[in-house]
Design an enzyme around this catalytic site. Structure first.
Site, PDB file in Angstrom:
ATOM      1  N   HIS A  63       4.713  -1.966   1.689  1.00  0.00           N
ATOM      2  CA  HIS A  63       4.279  -0.662   1.196  1.00  0.00           C
ATOM      3  C   HIS A  63       4.154  -0.803  -0.322  1.00  0.00           C
ATOM      4  CE1 HIS A  63       4.501   3.803   0.423  1.00  0.00           C
ATOM      5  NE2 HIS A  63       3.463   3.674   1.231  1.00  0.00           N
ATOM      6  N   ASP A 121      -0.356  10.105   8.279  1.00  0.00           N
ATOM      7  CA  ASP A 121       1.087  10.187   8.039  1.00  0.00           C
ATOM      8  C   ASP A 121       1.723  11.455   8.577  1.00  0.00           C
ATOM      9  OD1 ASP A 121       2.235   7.862   6.616  1.00  0.00           O
ATOM     10  OD2 ASP A 121       0.662   8.279   5.144  1.00  0.00           O
ATOM     11  N   HIS A 153      -5.267   5.560   9.709  1.00  0.00           N
ATOM     12  CA  HIS A 153      -3.959   5.863   9.102  1.00  0.00           C
ATOM     13  C   HIS A 153      -3.781   7.360   8.889  1.00  0.00           C
ATOM     14  CE1 HIS A 153      -0.374   4.371   6.961  1.00  0.00           C
ATOM     15  NE2 HIS A 153      -0.490   5.488   6.269  1.00  0.00           N
ATOM     16  N   HIS A 184      -2.093  -1.971   0.912  1.00  0.00           N
ATOM     17  CA  HIS A 184      -0.872  -1.962   0.086  1.00  0.00           C
ATOM     18  C   HIS A 184      -0.472  -3.328  -0.451  1.00  0.00           C
ATOM     19  CE1 HIS A 184       0.610   2.160   0.007  1.00  0.00           C
ATOM     20  NE2 HIS A 184       0.262   2.281   1.274  1.00  0.00           N
ATOM     21  N   HIS A 226      -6.158   1.562   5.332  1.00  0.00           N
ATOM     22  CA  HIS A 226      -6.551   2.664   4.433  1.00  0.00           C
ATOM     23  C   HIS A 226      -6.681   2.114   3.008  1.00  0.00           C
ATOM     24  CE1 HIS A 226      -2.187   2.566   4.421  1.00  0.00           C
ATOM     25  NE2 HIS A 226      -2.059   3.539   3.524  1.00  0.00           N
ATOM     26  N   ASP A 264      -5.756   8.618   5.506  1.00  0.00           N
ATOM     27  CA  ASP A 264      -4.426   8.803   4.902  1.00  0.00           C
ATOM     28  C   ASP A 264      -4.062  10.281   4.777  1.00  0.00           C
ATOM     29  OD1 ASP A 264      -1.969   7.954   3.984  1.00  0.00           O
ATOM     30  OD2 ASP A 264      -2.632   7.457   1.976  1.00  0.00           O
ATOM     31  N   GLU A 318       4.088   1.031   8.622  1.00  0.00           N
ATOM     32  CA  GLU A 318       3.570   0.874   7.257  1.00  0.00           C
ATOM     33  C   GLU A 318       4.651   0.279   6.358  1.00  0.00           C
ATOM     34  OE1 GLU A 318       1.017   3.383   3.938  1.00  0.00           O
ATOM     35  OE2 GLU A 318       2.304   4.459   5.352  1.00  0.00           O
TER      36      GLU A 318
END
Length: 396
Positions: free
Chosen positions: A155, A25, A23, A196, A217, A325, A128
């Site tokens: 999420h 971003d 993961h 999540h 993650h 992450d 995500e």
């Protein structure tokens, strides 16, 4: 053996068995900072001080494959969430077109292996949050056709069909439509990502999925009691499922002392009119001022290693991985400051007598295997017709 020797061994190992990170971003950071304009932010060059991620530091960190998150915030809803997700997918495609010598498009486990053999970084996409499909299985299939190879079911907020770890219980895990989403993901060969989600959702998904799941993650709840982490009873289900839990580096999820501090820092952002997940320069300046007045508890590579030790003990070496992450968090552990830091984590694990064969599974082997297994399940389900179920028809 000295720290220097462990670090040298770590770099040698990563040259053969690079990191598959679950993961990152970067696409969202590029959206917020430069609206995807790679001329303004050339990630082919060092972007230290601005981003956690760029190609030179991926190379330095021994990253061989990256799941790029095509995340959108949950305050984007309905078709707005779908459109923003498509823009995120397009961002990844723009990066692949711009840096073909470094980044290789990957849709399958074989693609990952071919990229490694060619010395390129295999690039996969992960959505995500189930809000990205707007309750539509056809939209789910469209994301798969565009290269998305996992979807995180929620999420930070519930979807109408799945409960999030950080929201009040809604449907008690997965609704009937939520179970159908999992079945359709199995049919496609899209990995079901349980980061999540609430523990109830984790258990429901594991009871329904006939393919291995991932946690892209998430770390250990036994080591740091945060709702975003994985309880031991769920970790213990991974061997029978075949799934992989990929430990994250986010300090508030791995260091108990950081949980309360980060909550206060997030509230400080909200008090200034910013979203608590904001990592723009304005937000980071506010964080820096807050940290000057309230010193921040510091996680380290050793903190992450504590989680991996425990996760290996509960789930087994075949069922753990890494999902940093980066560029999705304001703060990172010391020594894991950006994507160049993975050798420090591997060196820490070597100092704890992890074998090189175990580390090869952690970094590369387990993640490639879980995608290959999901592909195999999909092949076995090839005769099943696409589902046209709706949330209204299943959930009432």
């Amino acid at each position: 053996m000295s720290t220097v020797d462990h670090l040298a061994r770590a770099r040698t190992l990563l040259a053969q068995h690079p990191v598959v990170d679950g993961h990152n971003d970067l696409p969202w950071a590029l959206r917020k900072q430069v609206r995807y304009d790679l001329d303004q932010c050339d990630v082919g060059r060092d972007q230290s001080g601005r981003l956690h991620t760029d190609i030179p530091r991926l190379r330095a960190g021994g990253v061989g494959a990256q799941f790029w998150s095509v995340y959108v915030r949950t305050d984007l809803a309905g078709d707005d969430a779908v459109s923003a997700t498509l823009e995120q997918i397009d961002c990844v495609d723009q990066m692949l077109a711009r840096y073909p010598g470094d980044l290789a498009p990957a849709l399958t486990a074989d693609d990952m292996e071919k990229a490694r053999a060619a010395g390129r970084i295999a690039s996969l996409k992960g959505a995500e949050g189930g809000h990205s499909i707007n309750n539509s299985l056809a939209t789910l299939r469209a994301l798969y056709a565009l290269g998305v190879r996992y979807m995180t079911l929620t999420h930070n907020d519930n979807t109408p069909w799945a409960d999030s770890a950080t929201d009040a219980p809604g449907v008690g895990g997965l609704s009937p439509f939520g179970h159908e989403v999992v079945r359709e993901m199995n049919r496609l060969g899209m990995l079901v990502d349980l980061s999540h989600v609430a523990a109830t959702t984790m258990r429901d998904a594991l009871s329904t999925s006939v393919a291995p799941v991932i946690f892209s993650h998430s770390s250990s709840r036994a080591i740091c009691d945060h709702a975003r982490n994985v309880p031991d009873d769920v970790l213990s289900l991974l061997p029978s499922n075949g799934g992989v839990a990929m430990a994250t580096f986010v300090p508030k999820f791995i260091l108990p002392a950081a949980v309360e501090w980060t909550a206060a820092a997030d509230e400080n952002l909200r008090a200034h009119g910013l979203h608590h997940l904001d990592t723009t320069s304005e937000a980071m300046a506010l964080h820096a001022a807050f940290e000057a007045a309230h010193p921040r508890p510091i996680a380290t590579a050793s903190t992450v290693a504590d989680h991996l030790d425990h996760m290996r003990a509960v789930a087994g070496i075949d069922h753990i991985g890494i999902g940093g992450d980066f560029d999705g968090t304001a703060f990172t552990p010391s020594g894991l400051d950006d994507v160049s830091g993975y050798p420090n984590l591997i060196a820490e694990l070597l100092s704890r007598s992890w074998s090189e064969s175990d580390l090869a599974k952690l970094t590369w082997g387990n993640a490639v295997r879980v995608l290959r297994d999901a592909e195999s399940v999909a092949e076995g389900l090839r005769g099943r017709a696409p589902s046209n179920a709706t949330r209204e028809s299943l959930d009432g």
